[in-house]
Design a protein around this motif. Sequence first.
Motif, PDB file in Angstrom:
ATOM      1  N   ARG A 114      -1.027   2.342   1.479  1.00 37.93           N
ATOM      2  CA  ARG A 114      -0.045   1.565   1.235  1.00 37.93           C
ATOM      3  C   ARG A 114      -0.250   0.390   0.380  1.00 37.93           C
ATOM      4  NH1 ARG A 114      -0.223   1.000   6.915  1.00 37.93           N
ATOM      5  NH2 ARG A 114      -1.629  -0.397   7.016  1.00 37.93           N
ATOM      6  N   ASP A 115      -1.993   0.337  -0.061  1.00 38.28           N
ATOM      7  CA  ASP A 115      -2.391  -0.433  -0.831  1.00 38.28           C
ATOM      8  C   ASP A 115      -2.497   0.440  -2.172  1.00 38.28           C
ATOM      9  OD1 ASP A 115      -3.244  -2.705   0.246  1.00 38.28           O
ATOM     10  OD2 ASP A 115      -5.547  -1.948   0.424  1.00 38.28           O
ATOM     11  N   TYR A 116      -2.357   1.677  -2.116  1.00 34.59           N
ATOM     12  CA  TYR A 116      -1.963   2.438  -3.833  1.00 34.59           C
ATOM     13  C   TYR A 116      -0.191   2.465  -3.600  1.00 34.59           C
ATOM     14  CZ  TYR A 116      -1.989   6.738  -6.454  1.00 34.59           C
ATOM     15  OH  TYR A 116      -1.162   7.079  -7.758  1.00 34.59           O
ATOM     16  N   ALA A 117       0.033   2.521  -2.719  1.00 38.39           N
ATOM     17  CA  ALA A 117       1.634   2.606  -3.324  1.00 38.39           C
ATOM     18  C   ALA A 117       2.067   1.787  -3.958  1.00 38.39           C
ATOM     19  CB  ALA A 117       2.190   3.406  -1.854  1.00 38.39           C
ATOM     20  N   ARG A 118       1.765   0.619  -3.547  1.00 39.52           N
ATOM     21  CA  ARG A 118       2.413  -0.974  -3.983  1.00 39.52           C
ATOM     22  C   ARG A 118       1.548  -0.730  -5.018  1.00 39.52           C
ATOM     23  NH1 ARG A 118       0.588  -3.922   1.539  1.00 39.52           N
ATOM     24  NH2 ARG A 118       2.752  -3.350   2.955  1.00 39.52           N
ATOM     25  N   ARG A 119       0.338  -0.825  -5.555  1.00 44.24           N
ATOM     26  CA  ARG A 119       0.040  -0.851  -7.033  1.00 44.24           C
ATOM     27  C   ARG A 119       0.817  -0.128  -8.116  1.00 44.24           C
ATOM     28  NH1 ARG A 119      -6.230   0.858  -7.682  1.00 44.24           N
ATOM     29  NH2 ARG A 119      -5.588   2.368  -8.919  1.00 44.24           N
ATOM     30  N   LEU A 120       0.765   1.208  -7.831  1.00 47.83           N
ATOM     31  CA  LEU A 120       1.588   2.415  -8.403  1.00 47.83           C
ATOM     32  C   LEU A 120       2.758   1.502  -8.489  1.00 47.83           C
ATOM     33  CD1 LEU A 120       1.939   4.475 -10.135  1.00 47.83           C
ATOM     34  CD2 LEU A 120       2.871   5.561  -7.690  1.00 47.83           C
ATOM     35  N   ASN A 201       5.949  -8.679  -7.393  1.00 46.78           N
ATOM     36  CA  ASN A 201       4.822  -7.946  -7.051  1.00 46.78           C
ATOM     37  C   ASN A 201       5.073  -7.557  -5.069  1.00 46.78           C
ATOM     38  OD1 ASN A 201       2.728  -6.100  -5.888  1.00 46.78           O
ATOM     39  ND2 ASN A 201       1.305  -7.325  -7.586  1.00 46.78           N
ATOM     40  N   PRO A 202       5.088  -6.483  -5.057  1.00 46.86           N
ATOM     41  CA  PRO A 202       5.620  -5.494  -3.410  1.00 46.86           C
ATOM     42  C   PRO A 202       4.202  -6.279  -3.030  1.00 46.86           C
ATOM     43  CG  PRO A 202       5.078  -4.037  -4.870  1.00 46.86           C
ATOM     44  CD  PRO A 202       4.785  -5.268  -5.790  1.00 46.86           C
ATOM     45  N   ALA A 203       3.138  -6.769  -3.357  1.00 46.19           N
ATOM     46  CA  ALA A 203       1.387  -6.806  -2.777  1.00 46.19           C
ATOM     47  C   ALA A 203       1.701  -7.970  -2.320  1.00 46.19           C
ATOM     48  CB  ALA A 203       0.699  -6.442  -2.824  1.00 46.19           C
ATOM     49  N   ILE A 204       2.824  -9.127  -2.993  1.00 47.35           N
ATOM     50  CA  ILE A 204       2.431 -10.661  -2.606  1.00 47.35           C
ATOM     51  C   ILE A 204       3.419 -10.463  -1.916  1.00 47.35           C
ATOM     52  CG2 ILE A 204       2.417 -12.814  -3.667  1.00 47.35           C
ATOM     53  CD1 ILE A 204       0.890 -11.507  -5.564  1.00 47.35           C
ATOM     54  N   SER A 278      -7.447  -5.398  -3.933  1.00 50.04           N
ATOM     55  CA  SER A 278      -9.063  -5.768  -3.622  1.00 50.04           C
ATOM     56  C   SER A 278      -9.638  -5.718  -4.772  1.00 50.04           C
ATOM     57  CB  SER A 278     -10.155  -4.467  -2.394  1.00 50.04           C
ATOM     58  OG  SER A 278      -9.171  -3.169  -3.660  1.00 50.04           O
ATOM     59  N   ASN A 279      -9.862  -4.770  -5.948  1.00 48.16           N
ATOM     60  CA  ASN A 279     -11.458  -4.786  -6.933  1.00 48.16           C
ATOM     61  C   ASN A 279     -10.058  -4.976  -8.138  1.00 48.16           C
ATOM     62  OD1 ASN A 279      -9.088  -2.357  -6.715  1.00 48.16           O
ATOM     63  ND2 ASN A 279     -11.168  -0.657  -6.956  1.00 48.16           N
TER      64      ASN A 279
END
Length: 322
Positions: A114-120, A201-204, A278-279
């Motif tokens: 999920r994190d990778y998909a959101r980052r992309l 940003n979809p992660a926020i 995360s990083n």
Amino acid sequence: MSNWYFKSGNKTTGPLTLLEMIEFAAEGKIQETDLVREGLSNDFVPASQIPELNFNTDIDTEDSEIPLESLPLPEPRQRRGSSSLIFKLVALAGCFFLFIFILNVVTHEMQQSRDYARRLSSLNQLRLIGLGVINYASTANGYRLPVNARPTEKSPRHGWLTAILPYIGETALYQQIDFDHSWSAPVNHDIFQQKLSLYLNPAISEVVSPEGYGLSHYVGNANLFNRDQGLDMGAITDGLSSTIMILEAGENFDPWGAPANAVIPYQIMGPGNKPPFSNGRNVILADGAGRFISDSTDPAVLKAMSTPAGGEPVEVYEAAFP
């Protein structure tokens, strides 16, 4: 101990325990006239001579009871039931912990996916915003970037994210803005309350300011956008591919219409700052390329990438993208 024998006619039965002998006598399988003996070395004697066999039915019941001390102790047996239960419980516990372990691994992998998909997804949004800036500069503005209002400026200005609206598919929204008034003026209030998905940003999860304005999770490089007039892209002498133009913010978000959507990149990057992932965080370079920059990047490299004309050697920038 099983060392009793009894003979009925020509048939000898044994070895038996004394308790089994008593049960046989009670069932009539041993008669008074049958011969019995204890062990292999003793002689056979009539069964009536063995008091424990209780052939004298005239004796009072209380007197005929067999003393407990004369009864042989039962042979010890393995407690197979108890051992089996313990084994089953241990096996069940093992299966439970294995299930928890597998569940944690699967959950971790799903979270990473999920994190990778959101980052992309966020990087793709940044690319579209960067393309909007480049099209703004190249189409009608003499290769000059959009500008933000400077802190000392009194005339009503709007931010660079507003300036590129026609270049990201939001021409109709752009035409509704009254540019004779500030972005926060009542006449523009309803427009800048709108949430633009490209700027989020979809992660926020935070998408609206306390005043009700739609936020932006992306900020520009103040060294490029906070100027009296738009910076000529030819003035980025450190190289377009070595200069950060737009980046993800991790906190302290401003409304997308606010002219304050610009920071010095290295001041919000690296250790001690909150990244959206995360990083590290995604950035768009001045040539429109998208990159992910780790939080462990040398602060000197981040500082060099924040200036358009700092004159740093090429090797400094190469360190950011090994």
